[in-house]
Design a protein around this motif. Structure first.
Motif, PDB file in Angstrom:
ATOM      1  N   TYR A  59      47.754  22.508  58.326  1.00 54.26           N
ATOM      2  CA  TYR A  59      47.534  21.465  59.560  1.00 54.26           C
ATOM      3  C   TYR A  59      46.552  20.606  59.864  1.00 54.26           C
ATOM      4  O   TYR A  59      46.726  19.249  59.892  1.00 54.26           O
ATOM      5  N   ALA A  60      45.349  21.026  59.249  1.00 54.81           N
ATOM      6  CA  ALA A  60      44.178  20.116  59.292  1.00 54.81           C
ATOM      7  C   ALA A  60      44.408  18.941  58.320  1.00 54.81           C
ATOM      8  O   ALA A  60      43.996  17.923  58.750  1.00 54.81           O
ATOM      9  N   GLN A  61      44.985  19.358  57.278  1.00 54.23           N
ATOM     10  CA  GLN A  61      45.227  18.320  56.164  1.00 54.23           C
ATOM     11  C   GLN A  61      46.338  17.221  56.755  1.00 54.23           C
ATOM     12  O   GLN A  61      46.053  15.992  56.157  1.00 54.23           O
ATOM     13  N   HIS A  62      47.073  17.582  57.662  1.00 53.97           N
ATOM     14  CA  HIS A  62      48.103  16.592  58.120  1.00 53.97           C
ATOM     15  C   HIS A  62      48.005  16.433  59.602  1.00 53.97           C
ATOM     16  O   HIS A  62      49.048  16.187  60.224  1.00 53.97           O
ATOM     17  N   GLY A 251      37.791  28.840  67.521  1.00 55.53           N
ATOM     18  CA  GLY A 251      37.764  29.563  66.387  1.00 55.53           C
ATOM     19  C   GLY A 251      38.074  28.437  65.224  1.00 55.53           C
ATOM     20  O   GLY A 251      37.333  28.527  64.137  1.00 55.53           O
ATOM     21  N   LEU A 252      39.397  27.869  65.336  1.00 57.33           N
ATOM     22  CA  LEU A 252      39.962  27.034  64.399  1.00 57.33           C
ATOM     23  C   LEU A 252      38.863  25.814  64.260  1.00 57.33           C
ATOM     24  O   LEU A 252      39.020  25.446  62.975  1.00 57.33           O
ATOM     25  N   LEU A 253      38.662  25.225  65.098  1.00 56.12           N
ATOM     26  CA  LEU A 253      38.032  23.944  65.129  1.00 56.12           C
ATOM     27  C   LEU A 253      36.460  24.310  64.653  1.00 56.12           C
ATOM     28  O   LEU A 253      36.022  23.401  63.584  1.00 56.12           O
ATOM     29  N   TYR A 254      35.761  25.352  64.680  1.00 56.83           N
ATOM     30  CA  TYR A 254      34.543  25.890  63.824  1.00 56.83           C
ATOM     31  C   TYR A 254      34.942  26.017  62.409  1.00 56.83           C
ATOM     32  O   TYR A 254      34.131  25.576  61.517  1.00 56.83           O
ATOM     33  N   TYR A 255      35.990  26.661  62.123  1.00 61.61           N
ATOM     34  CA  TYR A 255      36.592  26.641  60.716  1.00 61.61           C
ATOM     35  C   TYR A 255      36.898  25.586  60.030  1.00 61.61           C
ATOM     36  O   TYR A 255      36.400  25.092  58.952  1.00 61.61           O
ATOM     37  N   TYR A 256      37.207  24.466  60.679  1.00 59.88           N
ATOM     38  CA  TYR A 256      37.580  23.285  60.276  1.00 59.88           C
ATOM     39  C   TYR A 256      36.268  22.293  60.290  1.00 59.88           C
ATOM     40  O   TYR A 256      35.964  21.685  59.196  1.00 59.88           O
ATOM     41  N   LYS A 257      35.216  22.657  61.111  1.00 55.89           N
ATOM     42  CA  LYS A 257      33.866  21.963  60.849  1.00 55.89           C
ATOM     43  C   LYS A 257      33.147  22.467  59.777  1.00 55.89           C
ATOM     44  O   LYS A 257      32.550  21.460  58.879  1.00 55.89           O
ATOM     45  N   LEU A 258      33.215  23.672  59.166  1.00 54.87           N
ATOM     46  CA  LEU A 258      32.701  24.035  58.137  1.00 54.87           C
ATOM     47  C   LEU A 258      33.402  23.675  56.925  1.00 54.87           C
ATOM     48  O   LEU A 258      32.715  23.383  55.951  1.00 54.87           O
ATOM     49  N   GLY A 263      33.053  20.034  52.139  1.00 51.18           N
ATOM     50  CA  GLY A 263      33.781  19.150  51.296  1.00 51.18           C
ATOM     51  C   GLY A 263      35.175  19.684  51.104  1.00 51.18           C
ATOM     52  O   GLY A 263      36.036  19.001  50.260  1.00 51.18           O
ATOM     53  N   PHE A 264      35.863  20.617  51.815  1.00 52.92           N
ATOM     54  CA  PHE A 264      37.187  21.199  51.574  1.00 52.92           C
ATOM     55  C   PHE A 264      38.169  20.348  52.402  1.00 52.92           C
ATOM     56  O   PHE A 264      39.340  20.385  51.710  1.00 52.92           O
ATOM     57  N   LEU A 265      37.774  19.717  53.367  1.00 49.60           N
ATOM     58  CA  LEU A 265      38.358  18.808  54.082  1.00 49.60           C
ATOM     59  C   LEU A 265      37.940  17.267  53.905  1.00 49.60           C
ATOM     60  O   LEU A 265      36.856  17.310  54.174  1.00 49.60           O
ATOM     61  N   SER A 266      38.800  16.487  53.776  1.00 46.35           N
ATOM     62  CA  SER A 266      38.543  14.960  53.483  1.00 46.35           C
ATOM     63  C   SER A 266      37.904  14.234  55.031  1.00 46.35           C
ATOM     64  O   SER A 266      37.554  13.276  54.859  1.00 46.35           O
ATOM     65  N   LYS A 267      38.644  14.748  56.106  1.00 47.21           N
ATOM     66  CA  LYS A 267      38.397  14.319  57.115  1.00 47.21           C
ATOM     67  C   LYS A 267      37.940  15.407  58.511  1.00 47.21           C
ATOM     68  O   LYS A 267      38.555  16.304  58.126  1.00 47.21           O
ATOM     69  N   SER A 268      37.253  14.821  59.223  1.00 50.05           N
ATOM     70  CA  SER A 268      36.781  15.985  59.991  1.00 50.05           C
ATOM     71  C   SER A 268      37.799  16.000  61.160  1.00 50.05           C
ATOM     72  O   SER A 268      38.324  15.040  61.842  1.00 50.05           O
TER      73      SER A 268
END
Length: 280
Positions: A59-62, A251-258, A263-268
């Motif tokens: 989901y975060a990637q898209h 919880g999910l937004l904190y996971y995305y932040k880390l 560098g695991f996600l290209s976009k915040s």
């Protein structure tokens, strides 16, 4: 044909599918396509399915292309019992060691990397392999398995250290972790709003019916399919969270932040788009 639905074949998401009236859905033009998480993620990204239970990382990637269906997820607040790091040594001793990863779920792979790096300050060498614990540990000090593979391995391995990733995440953050969410491609929101509402309500009713049934039907099915005891499967399903509320979001937004920081996600990711039929 109306909507194409991606269905992950793992046990943990089955409460949303077990009580579906599949014949009625098929007669009304819905198509259910079953695959492993990585392939369902890919199908939704490519537009080969319209709505699906997907990994939270996907989901975060898209995030610009998807919306999440409300109050549906596979989450835990602590122990999850289907995401395990199996290790020959205590987790604190994995610095500079070799860890084998399953390719089945990007969410869990990056969750492990976050846990080892952020919470234990470990530098680890990773290699992706087929989810065969014996083969993984021939050349590695630890191995990550998820879903049904992890459940089977946990039952039969008593000499290895076993670390539940849901427990580790909750112990260090105090937040739930959402492993899978239901996402819909945004172009579907306007073109198939009524059909989307139909499948959404079907997912909700399946979840409610499974809960009211105390997961007995599901538990009996998985005893026959994968072994283990009825009590294990019933407690497994009862232990998971199947909603998606503001606490899940945090919880999910904190996971995305880390994930972004490492560098695991290209976009915040600062927000999560949740579908509402009223506004579609």
């Amino acid at each position: 044909m109306t909507l194409r639905i991606g269905e992950i074949e793992y046990a943990n998401i089955q409460p949303f599918f077990d009580k579906l009236n599949r014949n009625e859905l098929t007669e009304n033009g819905f198509q259910l396509i079953t695959d492993v998480p990585s392939q369902v993620n890919r199908r939704l990204a490519e537009g080969a399915v319209d709505v699906a239970g997907i990994s939270s990382f996907s989901y975060a990637q898209h995030a610009d292309d998807y919306s999440i269906l409300p109050d549906l997820s596979v989450s835990s607040k602590g122990e999850v019992r289907s995401l395990y790091l199996f290790s020959k040594v205590p987790i604190e001793q994995l610095d500079e060691k070799r860890v084998a990863l399953t390719a089945s779920s990007a969410t869990t792979v990056h969750l492990l990397k976050i846990i080892l790096r952020s919470f234990y300050e470990l530098q680890v060498q990773y290699e992706t392999m087929k989810p065969d614990l014996a083969e993984m540990l021939l050349t590695h000090d630890a191995a990550l398995l998820i879903g049904d593979d992890a459940i089977r391995a946990s039952r039969t391995n008593t000499t290895l250290y076993q670390y539940d990733l849901g427990t580790l995440w909750y112990e260090h953050t105090g937040l739930p972790m959402s492993y899978a969410v239901f996402a819909v491609r945004n172009e579907v929101l306007s073109t198939h709003s009524d059909e989307l509402d139909t499948i959404y309500q079907a997912f909700v009713q399946s979840k409610i019916s499974s809960h009211h049934n105390e997961y007995k039907d599901l538990s009996n099915r998985f005893v026959l399919k994968q072994g283990g005891t009825f009590d294990f499967w019933q407690s497994y399903f009862q232990n998971l969270w199947y909603h998606f509320n503001e606490e899940n979001k945090r919880g999910l937004l904190y996971y995305y932040k880390l994930a972004y920081e490492y560098g695991f996600l290209s976009k915040s990711i600062h927000s999560i788009s949740v579908w509402s039929k009223v506004h579609s």
